[in-house]
Write a protein that holds these residues in place. Structure first.
Motif, PDB file in Angstrom:
ATOM      1  N   SER A  26       0.852  -1.179   0.000  1.00  0.00           N
ATOM      2  CA  SER A  26       0.000   0.000   0.000  1.00  0.00           C
ATOM      3  C   SER A  26       0.884   1.223   0.000  1.00  0.00           C
ATOM      4  O   SER A  26       2.076   1.132   0.277  1.00  0.00           O
ATOM      5  CB  SER A  26      -0.916   0.004   1.224  1.00  0.00           C
ATOM      6  N   THR A  27       0.313   2.363  -0.300  1.00  0.00           N
ATOM      7  CA  THR A  27       1.077   3.596  -0.211  1.00  0.00           C
ATOM      8  C   THR A  27       0.685   4.347   1.057  1.00  0.00           C
ATOM      9  O   THR A  27      -0.475   4.348   1.452  1.00  0.00           O
ATOM     10  CB  THR A  27       0.858   4.488  -1.441  1.00  0.00           C
ATOM     11  N   PHE A  28       1.673   4.926   1.683  1.00  0.00           N
ATOM     12  CA  PHE A  28       1.455   5.679   2.907  1.00  0.00           C
ATOM     13  C   PHE A  28       1.710   7.165   2.698  1.00  0.00           C
ATOM     14  O   PHE A  28       1.877   7.909   3.658  1.00  0.00           O
ATOM     15  CB  PHE A  28       2.345   5.132   4.024  1.00  0.00           C
ATOM     16  N   ASN A  29       1.723   7.576   1.448  1.00  0.00           N
ATOM     17  CA  ASN A  29       2.077   8.963   1.136  1.00  0.00           C
ATOM     18  C   ASN A  29       1.125   9.969   1.773  1.00  0.00           C
ATOM     19  O   ASN A  29       1.528  11.100   2.049  1.00  0.00           O
ATOM     20  CB  ASN A  29       2.121   9.163  -0.375  1.00  0.00           C
ATOM     21  N   ASN A  30      -0.090   9.575   2.004  1.00  0.00           N
ATOM     22  CA  ASN A  30      -1.060  10.507   2.572  1.00  0.00           C
ATOM     23  C   ASN A  30      -1.168  10.403   4.087  1.00  0.00           C
ATOM     24  O   ASN A  30      -2.005  11.077   4.696  1.00  0.00           O
ATOM     25  CB  ASN A  30      -2.435  10.279   1.953  1.00  0.00           C
ATOM     26  N   TYR A  31      -0.311   9.580   4.683  1.00  0.00           N
ATOM     27  CA  TYR A  31      -0.333   9.383   6.126  1.00  0.00           C
ATOM     28  C   TYR A  31       0.820  10.126   6.794  1.00  0.00           C
ATOM     29  O   TYR A  31       1.918  10.221   6.236  1.00  0.00           O
ATOM     30  CB  TYR A  31      -0.176   7.908   6.469  1.00  0.00           C
ATOM     31  N   ALA A  32       0.576  10.593   7.992  1.00  0.00           N
ATOM     32  CA  ALA A  32       1.691  10.957   8.849  1.00  0.00           C
ATOM     33  C   ALA A  32       2.369   9.666   9.296  1.00  0.00           C
ATOM     34  O   ALA A  32       1.691   8.678   9.611  1.00  0.00           O
ATOM     35  CB  ALA A  32       1.213  11.745  10.058  1.00  0.00           C
ATOM     36  N   ASP A  71      10.558   9.896   1.465  1.00  0.00           N
ATOM     37  CA  ASP A  71      10.643   9.956   0.012  1.00  0.00           C
ATOM     38  C   ASP A  71       9.399   9.265  -0.519  1.00  0.00           C
ATOM     39  O   ASP A  71       9.327   8.038  -0.572  1.00  0.00           O
ATOM     40  CB  ASP A  71      11.916   9.257  -0.470  1.00  0.00           C
ATOM     41  N   ASN A  72       8.423  10.052  -0.881  1.00  0.00           N
ATOM     42  CA  ASN A  72       7.155   9.479  -1.313  1.00  0.00           C
ATOM     43  C   ASN A  72       7.265   8.745  -2.645  1.00  0.00           C
ATOM     44  O   ASN A  72       6.439   7.889  -2.939  1.00  0.00           O
ATOM     45  CB  ASN A  72       6.089  10.565  -1.396  1.00  0.00           C
ATOM     46  N   THR A  73       8.270   9.047  -3.423  1.00  0.00           N
ATOM     47  CA  THR A  73       8.451   8.321  -4.685  1.00  0.00           C
ATOM     48  C   THR A  73       8.879   6.879  -4.420  1.00  0.00           C
ATOM     49  O   THR A  73       8.709   6.013  -5.280  1.00  0.00           O
ATOM     50  CB  THR A  73       9.486   9.002  -5.583  1.00  0.00           C
ATOM     51  N   LYS A  74       9.442   6.658  -3.235  1.00  0.00           N
ATOM     52  CA  LYS A  74       9.905   5.313  -2.877  1.00  0.00           C
ATOM     53  C   LYS A  74       9.082   4.701  -1.748  1.00  0.00           C
ATOM     54  O   LYS A  74       9.410   3.601  -1.281  1.00  0.00           O
ATOM     55  CB  LYS A  74      11.375   5.368  -2.458  1.00  0.00           C
ATOM     56  N   ASP A  75       8.053   5.412  -1.300  1.00  0.00           N
ATOM     57  CA  ASP A  75       7.258   4.911  -0.168  1.00  0.00           C
ATOM     58  C   ASP A  75       8.174   4.533   0.998  1.00  0.00           C
ATOM     59  O   ASP A  75       8.021   3.470   1.619  1.00  0.00           O
ATOM     60  CB  ASP A  75       6.409   3.709  -0.569  1.00  0.00           C
ATOM     61  N   THR A  76       9.114   5.401   1.294  1.00  0.00           N
ATOM     62  CA  THR A  76      10.109   5.118   2.327  1.00  0.00           C
ATOM     63  C   THR A  76      10.243   6.307   3.272  1.00  0.00           C
ATOM     64  O   THR A  76      10.223   7.460   2.840  1.00  0.00           O
ATOM     65  CB  THR A  76      11.472   4.800   1.682  1.00  0.00           C
ATOM     66  N   VAL A  77      10.396   5.979   4.534  1.00  0.00           N
ATOM     67  CA  VAL A  77      10.635   6.973   5.573  1.00  0.00           C
ATOM     68  C   VAL A  77      11.997   6.673   6.195  1.00  0.00           C
ATOM     69  O   VAL A  77      12.352   5.504   6.384  1.00  0.00           O
ATOM     70  CB  VAL A  77       9.541   6.935   6.644  1.00  0.00           C
ATOM     71  N   ALA A 102      -2.185  -3.007  13.268  1.00  0.00           N
ATOM     72  CA  ALA A 102      -1.941  -4.031  12.256  1.00  0.00           C
ATOM     73  C   ALA A 102      -0.648  -3.795  11.479  1.00  0.00           C
ATOM     74  O   ALA A 102      -0.166  -4.699  10.793  1.00  0.00           O
ATOM     75  CB  ALA A 102      -3.116  -4.089  11.291  1.00  0.00           C
ATOM     76  N   TYR A 103      -0.085  -2.607  11.608  1.00  0.00           N
ATOM     77  CA  TYR A 103       1.086  -2.265  10.802  1.00  0.00           C
ATOM     78  C   TYR A 103       2.413  -2.423  11.537  1.00  0.00           C
ATOM     79  O   TYR A 103       3.465  -2.123  10.978  1.00  0.00           O
ATOM     80  CB  TYR A 103       0.978  -0.837  10.290  1.00  0.00           C
ATOM     81  N   TRP A 104       2.353  -2.880  12.794  1.00  0.00           N
ATOM     82  CA  TRP A 104       3.629  -3.074  13.492  1.00  0.00           C
ATOM     83  C   TRP A 104       4.414  -4.193  12.823  1.00  0.00           C
ATOM     84  O   TRP A 104       3.918  -5.291  12.638  1.00  0.00           O
ATOM     85  CB  TRP A 104       3.405  -3.426  14.954  1.00  0.00           C
ATOM     86  N   GLY A 105       5.650  -3.913  12.477  1.00  0.00           N
ATOM     87  CA  GLY A 105       6.551  -4.924  11.942  1.00  0.00           C
ATOM     88  C   GLY A 105       7.501  -5.405  13.022  1.00  0.00           C
ATOM     89  O   GLY A 105       7.280  -5.184  14.214  1.00  0.00           O
ATOM     90  N   GLN A 106       8.580  -6.052  12.609  1.00  0.00           N
ATOM     91  CA  GLN A 106       9.521  -6.631  13.573  1.00  0.00           C
ATOM     92  C   GLN A 106      10.463  -5.591  14.154  1.00  0.00           C
ATOM     93  O   GLN A 106      11.061  -5.815  15.193  1.00  0.00           O
ATOM     94  CB  GLN A 106      10.326  -7.747  12.913  1.00  0.00           C
ATOM     95  N   GLY A 107      10.621  -4.481  13.491  1.00  0.00           N
ATOM     96  CA  GLY A 107      11.529  -3.465  13.989  1.00  0.00           C
ATOM     97  C   GLY A 107      12.978  -3.791  13.663  1.00  0.00           C
ATOM     98  O   GLY A 107      13.308  -4.857  13.126  1.00  0.00           O
ATOM     99  N   THR A 108      13.837  -2.867  14.024  1.00  0.00           N
ATOM    100  CA  THR A 108      15.274  -3.053  13.809  1.00  0.00           C
ATOM    101  C   THR A 108      16.005  -2.652  15.081  1.00  0.00           C
ATOM    102  O   THR A 108      15.707  -1.615  15.692  1.00  0.00           O
ATOM    103  CB  THR A 108      15.758  -2.252  12.587  1.00  0.00           C
TER     104      THR A 108
END
Length: 114
Positions: A26-32, A71-77, A102-108
């Motif tokens: 999904s894209t998160f560009n419209n989300y904080a 970087d919204n072009t890469k869907d990356t924060v 539901a969006y929690w991942g494993q983390g780093t």
């Protein structure tokens, strides 16, 4: 939908790391978006957030040392961390702000040695 955090590691105090959070499905560009961390025995806390129009906000404990960008072009924060201190040791996660469970991942893992 996944948010995958990466870029953690072991650094000495005073060192730097750059974390990345890639969105897929999904894209998160419209989300904080936010970076959160959880240290052993402590609650998860929001350390930095960035709005869809790139307004940023930081916890007092990291202000001036951590810098969030997207970087919204890469869907990356990203989270650039400098002047790391042992108290920054934690598992770092990305999620929306406010967080969606539901969006929690494993983390780093970020470990800062003194």
């Amino acid at each position: 939908v996944q948010l995958q955090a990466s870029g953690g590691g072991l650094v000495q105090a005073g060192g730097s790391l750059r974390l990345s959070c890639a969105a897929s499905g999904s894209t998160f560009n419209n989300y904080a978006m936010g970076w959160y961390r959880q240290a052993p025995g402590k609650q998860r806390e929001l350390v930095a957030s960035i709005s869809s129009n790139e307004r940023t906000n930081y916890a007092n404990s990291v202000k001036g040392r951590f810098f969030i960008s997207r970087d919204n072009t890469k869907d990356t924060v990203y989270l650039q961390m400098i002047s790391l201190q042992p108290e920054d040791t934690a598992v770092y996660y990305c999620n929306t702000d406010p967080a969606i469970s539901a969006y929690w991942g494993q983390g780093t893992q970020v470990t800062v040695s003194s």
